[in-house]
Design an enzyme around this catalytic site. Structure first.
Site, PDB file in Angstrom:
ATOM      1  N   HIS A  37      -3.353  -5.885 -10.036  1.00 11.54           N
ATOM      2  CA  HIS A  37      -4.401  -4.866  -9.866  1.00 11.54           C
ATOM      3  C   HIS A  37      -5.765  -5.543 -10.057  1.00 11.54           C
ATOM      4  CE1 HIS A  37      -6.228  -0.943  -9.795  1.00 11.54           C
ATOM      5  NE2 HIS A  37      -6.955  -1.312 -10.830  1.00 11.54           N
ATOM      6  N   GLU A  70      -7.044 -13.077  -9.503  1.00 10.11           N
ATOM      7  CA  GLU A  70      -5.766 -12.655  -8.906  1.00 10.11           C
ATOM      8  C   GLU A  70      -4.887 -13.831  -8.489  1.00 10.11           C
ATOM      9  OE1 GLU A  70      -5.943  -9.477  -5.933  1.00 10.11           O
ATOM     10  OE2 GLU A  70      -7.934  -8.995  -6.638  1.00 10.11           O
ATOM     11  N   MET A  90       0.791  -1.235   0.000  1.00  5.76           N
ATOM     12  CA  MET A  90       0.000   0.000   0.000  1.00  5.76           C
ATOM     13  C   MET A  90       0.824   1.287   0.000  1.00  5.76           C
ATOM     14  SD  MET A  90      -3.016  -1.076  -0.330  1.00  5.76           S
ATOM     15  CE  MET A  90      -4.057   0.321   0.065  1.00  5.76           C
ATOM     16  N   LEU A 113       5.746   3.475  -4.738  1.00  5.29           N
ATOM     17  CA  LEU A 113       7.187   3.287  -4.973  1.00  5.29           C
ATOM     18  C   LEU A 113       7.774   4.539  -5.627  1.00  5.29           C
ATOM     19  CD1 LEU A 113       7.430  -0.362  -6.379  1.00  5.29           C
ATOM     20  CD2 LEU A 113       7.515   0.421  -4.004  1.00  5.29           C
ATOM     21  N   GLU A 168       4.290   5.455 -14.142  1.00  3.96           N
ATOM     22  CA  GLU A 168       2.880   5.829 -14.284  1.00  3.96           C
ATOM     23  C   GLU A 168       2.044   4.841 -13.466  1.00  3.96           C
ATOM     24  OE1 GLU A 168      -0.480   5.705 -17.797  1.00  3.96           O
ATOM     25  OE2 GLU A 168       1.636   5.587 -18.345  1.00  3.96           O
ATOM     26  N   ASN A 195       3.053  -6.084 -10.316  1.00  4.94           N
ATOM     27  CA  ASN A 195       1.940  -5.722  -9.430  1.00  4.94           C
ATOM     28  C   ASN A 195       0.682  -6.456  -9.896  1.00  4.94           C
ATOM     29  OD1 ASN A 195       0.486  -4.146  -7.438  1.00  4.94           O
ATOM     30  ND2 ASN A 195      -0.354  -2.964  -9.132  1.00  4.94           N
TER      31      ASN A 195
HETATM   32  C1  GRF Z   1      -5.660  -7.368  -3.690  1.00  2.00           C
HETATM   33  O1  GRF Z   1      -6.989  -7.082  -4.032  1.00  2.00           O
HETATM   34  C2  GRF Z   1      -4.745  -6.845  -4.762  1.00  2.00           C
HETATM   35  O2  GRF Z   1      -5.318  -6.848  -6.015  1.00  2.00           O
HETATM   36  C3  GRF Z   1      -4.524  -5.438  -4.325  1.00  2.00           C
HETATM   37  O3  GRF Z   1      -4.492  -5.483  -2.920  1.00  2.00           O
HETATM   38  C4  GRF Z   1      -5.216  -6.612  -2.456  1.00  2.00           C
HETATM   39  C5  GRF Z   1      -4.302  -7.402  -1.562  1.00  2.00           C
HETATM   40  O4  GRF Z   1      -4.912  -8.440  -0.873  1.00  2.00           O
HETATM   41  N1  GRF Z   1      -3.370  -4.878  -4.979  1.00  2.00           N
HETATM   42  P1  GRF Z   1      -4.025  -9.517  -0.096  1.00  2.00           P
HETATM   43  O5  GRF Z   1      -3.207  -8.771   0.966  1.00  2.00           O
HETATM   44  O6  GRF Z   1      -3.154 -10.215  -1.086  1.00  2.00           O
HETATM   45  O7  GRF Z   1      -5.008 -10.441   0.550  1.00  2.00           O
END
Ligand code: GRF
Length: 208
Positions: free
Chosen positions: A110, A181, A91, A94, A149, A108
């Site tokens: 997203h 994800e 969070m 960078l 970006e 990353n």
């Molecule tokens: C995920 O939704 C990811 O896409 C975002 O942050 C969240 C992280 O969740 N960048 P976790 O800590 O991996 O459970």
């Protein structure tokens, strides 16, 4: 074998997906050697310890300036011999130093189909709230390289996920994590570790 360093701030379900993928052989030619958190109490650190992965904490608040923090994070990653850096729910923004030092070596995840619902301010549940507000019928996730970006680096893999009538941001978030994800992040990491990604003119070209 490439050294993978994972940066986290929260629950670490994406980190868990990476750990599981390494164990089951989905990640080829890569090993998670360190987990670095921006928060000392992140549950992701517990997941790392339970799997005998070394951990570090680096907090932006402990540095006077952003550039000091940027430098310290870069040096920490170099000291860990990171070949690949993965942002798994990290969070903190960078800086130039770390991004330029690890050009096309930071991945990353997203939780939307970039270029939709991305960029500054689009993180966490806000991404899913925006998707529901727009009424899109498909959302999903994107694994991409990080450049200067925000959410603008070369796209490695995307996966679409259905948005259902009556979804709340939380329900959509969970479906996107489970269906997209946790699958595409380990896959993107493996492609990198197997040297199957070439970036040409800001486009990631994958050789399977
Ligand atoms: C995920 O939704 C990811 O896409 C975002 O942050 C969240 C992280 O969740 N960048 P976790 O800590 O991996 O459970």
């Amino acid at each position: 074998m490439k050294n993978i360093v994972v940066l986290v701030s929260g629950g670490g379900t994406n980190l868990q997906a990476l750990i599981d993928a390494e164990k089951s052989g989905i990640i080829k030619n890569g090993k998670i050697t360190c987990v670095i958190s921006s928060k000392p109490d992140a549950y992701a650190l517990t997941r790392a310890r339970e799997n005998n992965i070394s951990t570090e904490v680096i907090r932006r608040a402990d540095f006077e300036s952003f550039s000091d923090y940027d430098k310290a994070l870069t040096e920490l990653l170099i000291s860990k011999n990171a070949d690949l850096v993965v942002l798994a729910g990290f969070m903190t923004i960078l800086g130039h130093e770390v991004i330029s030092h690890f050009e096309n070596r930071i991945i990353n995840i997203h939780p939307a189909l970039i270029p939709s619902f991305c960029g500054e301010g689009f993180y966490g549940l806000r991404v899913h709230e925006a998707a529901l507000r727009k009424g899109v019928k498909l959302s999903g996730a994107t694994a991409h390289f990080v450049n200067e970006e925000c959410d603008g680096g070369p796209i490695i893999i995307q996966k679409a996920v259905e948005v259902k009538y009556g979804d709340t941001p939380e329900v959509l978030q969970k479906r996107i994590m489970e269906q997209a994800e946790w699958k595409i992040l380990p896959k993107a990491v493996s492609l990198f570790c197997e040297d199957k990604i070439k970036v040409i003119n800001n486009i990631a070209c994958i050789s399977e």
